[in-house]
Design a protein around this motif. Structure first.
Motif: not given
Length: 143
Positions: A23-26, A76-78, A87-88, A139-141
């Protein structure tokens, strides 16, 4: 997504099902040793299916050699995505008889520490559970 559009096929929200990759998130660089991508057909130990009961669907699992230790996944950085900066994230997790504690942390880019925002320890055994976490950050997290 807040408006449940992630449940629809034409969603603009990211959906991660591990069927083709991590996945793009990981990112693979964030996948520490011990985590493996597998399905219910590829193991002699539970779970033998994903959260929908599909034996051939893929999910991430800790290898049996890692059970006494700890392992982490990092997204990834959100960035904040709307005016309310919310964000959920919904994820499914399996609790087995040998489970320890599953923790979700939040690390803001401006901080060195990880804040624990949710955790569970073996409340139910040998079943899938779902958890939705809402994150409010300006902020980014990473999660």
């Amino acid at each position: 997504c807040r408006n449940s559009s992630d449940e629809k096929q034409d969603s603009f929200c990211e959906k991660c099902d591990f069927e083709t990759d991590l996945c793009e998130a990981l990112h693979e660089l964030n996948l520490q040793s011990g985590w493996i991508r597998r399905n219910g057909n590829s193991s002699l130990e539970p779970p033998y299916f994903d959260h929908n009961g599909n034996e051939s669907a893929y999910f991430l699992s800790l290898s049996s050699e890692m059970r006494p230790s700890s392992a982490a996944l990092r997204t990834k950085v959100f960035l904040p995505t709307d005016n309310e900066h919310i964000c959920q994230i919904t994820f499914h997790y399996w609790i087995s008889q040998t489970s320890g504690t599953l923790m979700v942390g939040l690390q803001k880019q401006s901080e060195d520490t990880i804040a624990n925002i949710w955790q569970v320890s073996g409340e139910l055994q040998n079943q899938w559970k779902a958890k939705t976490i809402k994150i409010n950050s300006t902020e980014k997290y990473e999660v």
